[in-house]
Scaffold this motif. Structure first.
Motif, mmCIF file in Angstrom:
data_model
loop_
_atom_site.group_PDB
_atom_site.id
_atom_site.type_symbol
_atom_site.label_atom_id
_atom_site.label_comp_id
_atom_site.label_asym_id
_atom_site.label_seq_id
_atom_site.Cartn_x
_atom_site.Cartn_y
_atom_site.Cartn_z
ATOM 1 N N ALA A 52 87.106 72.476 41.633
ATOM 2 C CA ALA A 52 86.681 73.001 40.325
ATOM 3 C C ALA A 52 86.213 74.445 40.462
ATOM 4 C CB ALA A 52 85.568 72.137 39.748
ATOM 5 N N ALA A 53 86.567 75.246 39.483
ATOM 6 C CA ALA A 53 86.262 76.682 39.539
ATOM 7 C C ALA A 53 84.767 76.965 39.559
ATOM 8 C CB ALA A 53 86.915 77.394 38.355
ATOM 9 N N ASP A 54 83.973 76.112 38.921
ATOM 10 C CA ASP A 54 82.531 76.372 38.854
ATOM 11 C C ASP A 54 81.795 75.937 40.117
ATOM 12 O OD1 ASP A 54 82.616 73.649 38.654
ATOM 13 O OD2 ASP A 54 81.816 73.524 36.614
ATOM 14 N N GLY A 55 82.509 75.272 41.052
ATOM 15 C CA GLY A 55 81.897 74.890 42.309
ATOM 16 C C GLY A 55 80.964 73.697 42.238
ATOM 17 N N ALA A 56 80.823 73.098 41.082
ATOM 18 C CA ALA A 56 79.932 71.938 40.932
ATOM 19 C C ALA A 56 80.671 70.674 41.349
ATOM 20 C CB ALA A 56 79.440 71.846 39.492
ATOM 21 N N VAL A 57 80.902 70.543 42.638
ATOM 22 C CA VAL A 57 81.732 69.463 43.165
ATOM 23 C C VAL A 57 81.156 68.091 42.831
ATOM 24 C CG1 VAL A 57 82.662 68.403 45.255
ATOM 25 C CG2 VAL A 57 82.638 70.897 45.019
ATOM 26 N N LEU A 58 79.899 67.877 43.142
ATOM 27 C CA LEU A 58 79.310 66.556 42.939
ATOM 28 C C LEU A 58 79.227 66.190 41.458
ATOM 29 C CD1 LEU A 58 76.496 66.482 45.644
ATOM 30 C CD2 LEU A 58 78.774 65.443 45.703
ATOM 31 N N ALA A 59 78.962 67.166 40.622
ATOM 32 C CA ALA A 59 78.908 66.896 39.185
ATOM 33 C C ALA A 59 80.265 66.429 38.685
ATOM 34 C CB ALA A 59 78.467 68.153 38.432
ATOM 35 N N HIS A 60 81.314 67.077 39.148
ATOM 36 C CA HIS A 60 82.668 66.679 38.750
ATOM 37 C C HIS A 60 83.042 65.337 39.371
ATOM 38 C CE1 HIS A 60 83.866 70.246 36.522
ATOM 39 N NE2 HIS A 60 83.276 70.989 37.454
ATOM 40 N N ALA A 61 82.571 65.101 40.597
ATOM 41 C CA ALA A 61 82.862 63.824 41.254
ATOM 42 C C ALA A 61 82.200 62.676 40.498
ATOM 43 C CB ALA A 61 82.379 63.855 42.698
ATOM 44 N N ARG A 62 80.971 62.883 40.076
ATOM 45 C CA ARG A 62 80.265 61.835 39.333
ATOM 46 C C ARG A 62 80.941 61.543 37.996
ATOM 47 N NH1 ARG A 62 75.586 65.166 41.205
ATOM 48 N NH2 ARG A 62 74.637 64.033 42.972
ATOM 49 N N ALA A 63 81.687 62.515 37.485
ATOM 50 C CA ALA A 63 82.355 62.341 36.192
ATOM 51 C C ALA A 63 83.705 61.637 36.323
ATOM 52 C CB ALA A 63 82.540 63.698 35.521
ATOM 53 N N VAL A 64 84.165 61.421 37.567
ATOM 54 C CA VAL A 64 85.449 60.734 37.767
ATOM 55 C C VAL A 64 85.295 59.278 37.343
ATOM 56 C CG1 VAL A 64 87.136 59.957 39.468
ATOM 57 C CG2 VAL A 64 86.154 62.259 39.641
ATOM 58 N N PRO A 65 86.150 58.775 36.462
ATOM 59 C CA PRO A 65 86.049 57.376 36.002
ATOM 60 C C PRO A 65 86.205 56.395 37.167
ATOM 61 C CG PRO A 65 87.484 58.648 34.565
ATOM 62 C CD PRO A 65 87.219 59.514 35.763
ATOM 63 N N ASP A 66 85.343 55.411 37.235
ATOM 64 C CA ASP A 66 85.405 54.363 38.259
ATOM 65 C C ASP A 66 85.540 54.952 39.670
ATOM 66 O OD1 ASP A 66 85.313 52.333 36.297
ATOM 67 O OD2 ASP A 66 87.469 52.546 35.970
ATOM 68 N N LEU A 67 84.663 55.901 39.980
ATOM 69 C CA LEU A 67 84.743 56.596 41.272
ATOM 70 C C LEU A 67 84.673 55.626 42.447
ATOM 71 C CD1 LEU A 67 84.810 59.238 42.889
ATOM 72 C CD2 LEU A 67 82.305 59.308 42.720
ATOM 73 N N ALA A 68 83.750 54.680 42.379
ATOM 74 C CA ALA A 68 83.598 53.733 43.492
ATOM 75 C C ALA A 68 84.853 52.889 43.690
ATOM 76 C CB ALA A 68 82.386 52.836 43.242
ATOM 77 N N ALA A 69 85.399 52.384 42.613
ATOM 78 C CA ALA A 69 86.615 51.570 42.705
ATOM 79 C C ALA A 69 87.785 52.405 43.217
ATOM 80 C CB ALA A 69 86.947 50.976 41.342
ATOM 81 N N LEU A 70 87.850 53.648 42.776
ATOM 82 C CA LEU A 70 88.928 54.537 43.211
ATOM 83 C C LEU A 70 88.868 54.758 44.721
ATOM 84 C CD1 LEU A 70 91.232 56.577 42.750
ATOM 85 C CD2 LEU A 70 89.476 58.292 42.228
ATOM 86 N N CYS A 71 87.681 55.081 45.221
ATOM 87 C CA CYS A 71 87.538 55.408 46.645
ATOM 88 C C CYS A 71 87.629 54.177 47.542
ATOM 89 C CB CYS A 71 86.206 56.114 46.887
ATOM 90 S SG CYS A 71 86.047 57.714 46.060
ATOM 91 N N LEU A 72 87.031 53.087 47.101
ATOM 92 C CA LEU A 72 86.939 51.905 47.952
ATOM 93 C C LEU A 72 88.149 50.990 47.898
ATOM 94 C CD1 LEU A 72 83.216 50.948 47.239
ATOM 95 C CD2 LEU A 72 84.127 51.782 49.411
ATOM 96 N N TYR A 73 88.671 50.769 46.707
ATOM 97 C CA TYR A 73 89.666 49.713 46.524
ATOM 98 C C TYR A 73 91.070 50.193 46.144
ATOM 99 C CZ TYR A 73 85.263 47.178 46.320
ATOM 100 O OH TYR A 73 84.011 46.693 46.601
#
Length: 212
Positions: free
Chosen positions: A97-118
């Protein structure tokens, strides 16, 4: 020249770490804002680098490397590659992301845990396993075909050498028949026959190496 084995190794090293990088990003995203320390920043930077590298490899870089080898992934494996690329895209978008707010954008990813884990981890693991097996078999087949072509070429050269030797032998006989005038020609014919014999011996030796 780059081999498919080289492509396999390079791709594996670029894509494989994305699995732990995704899990690290997930863990960091679950930490409350403002609680990130220096060590977390290092982990985040490494995760960003690994996810970016994997996305680039699954995208255009792998295509370019395979094209250099005049090879394309089988349809089923290509579909798995595209699936991995699609699953990785939300994370790649977050870490670039251009603004560098990586974690903020990561937290906004839908179903982040399911995406990464499963979803991402098993998809990447399956693709890597199939890619390694496919490229290994393809490289082995190429090497076998190359050896067969070399043996066929050597066999052809051996046949030519035998014919030259036979022709030079006949030329020596004809030179002897015409007496004094044929002496110079006889010398040349003998040299050709000897050279043909040495060449044939060398080809037979090369053929022997290929058979072992």
């Amino acid at each position: 020249m780059t081999s498919l084995t080289d492509v396999q190794n390079t791709a594996f090293l670029a894509i494989g770490p994305s699995r732990i990088a995704a899990l690290s990003l997930l863990a960091l995203a679950q930490v409350p804002e403002g609680a990130d320390g220096a060590s977390a920043e290092e982990v985040l930077a490494l995760s960003v680098q690994r996810l970016t590298s994997a996305h680039d490899m699954l995208g255009s870089r792998l295509d370019a490397m395979l094209a250099e080898c005049s090879y394309a992934l089988p349809a089923e494996l290509e579909a798995k590659r595209q699936s991995c690329l699609e699953l990785l895209s939300p994370l790649h978008h977050a870490v670039t992301a251009a603004d560098g707010a990586v974690l903020a954008h990561a937290r906004a990813v839908p179903d982040l845990a399911a995406l990464c884990l499963y979803r991402l981890e098993p998809a990447v693991s399956e693709f890597l396993e199939d890619m390694v097996e496919t490229l290994r078999e393809a490289q082995q087949q190429r090497e076998e075909e190359r050896d067969a072509q070399m043996r066929a070429t050597i066999a052809t050269a051996e046949g030519v050498g035998k014919n030259i030797k036979f022709i030079s032998f006949n030329a020596s006989i004809e030179a002897a028949r015409i007496g004094e005038m044929g002496k110079g020609f006889a010398v040349i014919a003998t040299e050709i026959r000897e050279l043909s014999g040495r060449t044939q011996n060398l080809l037979e030796e090369m053929s022997g190496y290929l058979k072992h």
